[in-house]
Enzyme design. Structure first.
Site, short mmCIF file in Angstrom:
data_model
loop_
_atom_site.label_atom_id
_atom_site.label_comp_id
_atom_site.label_asym_id
_atom_site.label_seq_id
_atom_site.Cartn_x
_atom_site.Cartn_y
_atom_site.Cartn_z
N ARG A 23 0.98 -1.27 0.12
CA ARG A 23 0.12 -0.07 -0.11
C ARG A 23 1.03 1.24 0.00
O ARG A 23 1.63 1.32 0.86
CB ARG A 23 -0.76 0.06 1.25
N HIS B 133 -7.61 0.61 -6.25
CA HIS B 133 -7.65 -0.27 -5.02
C HIS B 133 -8.36 -1.65 -5.54
O HIS B 133 -9.55 -1.88 -5.22
CB HIS B 133 -8.54 0.35 -4.09
N GLN C 286 -10.22 -4.06 -3.19
CA GLN C 286 -11.45 -3.65 -2.56
C GLN C 286 -12.80 -3.84 -3.74
O GLN C 286 -13.52 -4.26 -3.63
CB GLN C 286 -11.61 -2.05 -2.48
N ASP D 20 -17.49 6.70 -0.75
CA ASP D 20 -16.28 6.46 -0.30
C ASP D 20 -16.11 8.05 0.36
O ASP D 20 -16.91 9.00 0.03
CB ASP D 20 -15.18 6.11 -1.21
N CYS E 183 -16.33 1.37 1.20
CA CYS E 183 -15.36 0.61 1.45
C CYS E 183 -14.66 0.61 2.97
O CYS E 183 -13.89 -0.04 3.52
CB CYS E 183 -14.20 1.07 0.63
N ARG F 96 -13.59 -8.97 2.46
CA ARG F 96 -12.24 -8.78 2.33
C ARG F 96 -11.46 -10.04 2.60
O ARG F 96 -10.59 -10.21 1.90
CB ARG F 96 -11.60 -7.49 3.13
N1 CP Z 1 -11.21 -0.49 2.84
C1 CP Z 1 -9.90 -0.38 3.31
O1 CP Z 1 -9.15 -0.62 2.31
O2 CP Z 1 -9.83 -0.19 4.54
P1 CP Z 1 -8.34 0.29 5.17
O3 CP Z 1 -7.93 1.35 4.73
O4 CP Z 1 -8.58 0.23 6.76
O5 CP Z 1 -7.16 -0.97 4.96
N1 NVA Z 2 -10.38 6.44 -1.01
C1 NVA Z 2 -10.04 6.23 0.34
C2 NVA Z 2 -9.96 4.60 0.43
C3 NVA Z 2 -9.51 4.10 1.91
C4 NVA Z 2 -9.87 2.56 1.84
C5 NVA Z 2 -8.28 6.61 0.59
O1 NVA Z 2 -7.42 6.29 -0.37
O2 NVA Z 2 -7.97 6.84 1.51
#
Ligand code: CP
Ligand code: NVA
Length: 307
Positions: free
Chosen positions: A104, A131, A134, A225, A265, A293
């Site tokens: 990430r 993502h 997700q 989101d 999400c 997930r």
């Molecule tokens: N939805 C999601 O990816 O959550 P986190 O940012 O907590 O991993």
């Molecule tokens: N769009 C959000 C998703 C978090 C899971 C971010 O990138 O922070």
């Protein structure tokens, strides 16, 4: 699954996605009967997280443990990838220790570079751009709830961000229409839309709206989101103003089908993109979505790490 890595939904064929969903259902059923296939016995997953995470980090780590493997959580202060050493050196060395890498980070190009030099599978656990884990989970959850995904009117209300892009891509791969309402300046870009169209047989599957109420009409799924993704904190006030009017609340739900499902999400910003009454209400499937997930990522790990 033919690909070595999961960097983007664009890397997957429809058959790959269906293979992941099939494996997910099997693994979930076994898990719910109290049995987890130890198909990753002795395997080790390196998990590089340069941004916060709850669901992704915990679900991947739990998945590895339940399948007999182990996960190592590596933050930026541990390895400082790209600064303490080149991404390609990190990729080459980690590949000699671990059986797969989850990452990430900010730039999608960092993940692509890691994948180019890693000899083990690399999984995108979120970038500023995409993502994919997700989106796989979201579509799996829709299929679980509706029995099919093809007939659901899926409406995303909010930012044309990483989550929206991956969802649009998986809709394109599966020939499902994707409706998205965003404020001006926060839409999916024409370039992204034309590249996504190339994933279909030339069909227009992405439908843009500026009015969230228009988009929500007869929706079977309403998804939202955060308005301020990780890394955009400096834009918080400007974004909150731009997105006022794009909240998922009971007024929006009244325009949708009576049995509309609400997805997010997570993490949610209650009172901003979604109200308490909606996320805690009878239409919300966000916690089933979050649970999935784990099962979807188990399937991904099983299919990628055992090659
Ligand atoms: N939805 C999601 O990816 O959550 P986190 O940012 O907590 O991993
Ligand atoms: N769009 C959000 C998703 C978090 C899971 C971010 O990138 O922070």
């Amino acid at each position: 699954m033919k690909c070595k890595d999961l960097l983007s939904i664009a890397d997957l064929s429809k058959a790959d996605i269906e293979e992941i969903f099939h494996a997910t259902t099997e693994l979930k059923e076994w898990h719910n009967k109290g049995y987890d296939e130890k198909c990753l016995n002795g395997k080790i997953l390196g998990m590089i997280f340069e941004k916060s995470s709850m669901r992704t980090r915990v679900s991947f780590e739990v998945a590895m443990i339940q399948m007999g493997g182990h996960a190592i959580y590596l933050t930026q202060s541990d390895i400082n990838l790209g600064k303490r050493e080149a991404v390609k050196d990190g990729a080459r060395v980690l590949s000699r220790y671990v059986d797969g890498i989850v990452i990430r980070t900010f730039g999608q190009e960092t993940i692509q570079e890691l994948s180019r030099y890693a000899t083990v599978p690399v999984i995108n656990a979120l970038s500023d751009y995409l993502h994919p884990c997700q989106a796989l989970t979201d579509m799996y959850t829709i299929k679980e709830k509706f029995g099919t995904y093809t007939q659901a009117k899926i409406v995303f209300i909010g930012d044309g961000n990483n989550v929206a892009r991956s969802l649009a891509q998986i809709c394109a791969k599966l020939d499902v229409h994707f409706h998205i309402a965003s404020p001006k300046g926060y839409e999916l870009t024409p370039d992204f839309i034309s590249r996504t169209k190339q994933m279909t047989d030339g069909n227009e599957v992405i439908h843009l709206y500026q009015d969230p109420k228009k988009a929500a009409e007869n929706a079977q799924v309403i998804y939202t989101d955060t308005w301020v993704s990780m890394g955009q904190e400096a834009e918080k006030e400007v974004r909150q103003q731009a997105f006022a009017g794009f909240q998922i609340n009971n007024d929006i739900l009244k325009l949708a089908k009576d049995d509309v499902k609400v997805m997010h999400c997570l993490p949610a910003h209650r009172g901003e993109e979604i109200t308490d009454e909606v996320i805690d209400g009878p239409h919300s499937i966000v916690y089933d979505q979050a649970e999935n997930r784990l099962h979807v990522e188990k399937a991904l790990l099983k299919l990628l790490l055992r090659k």
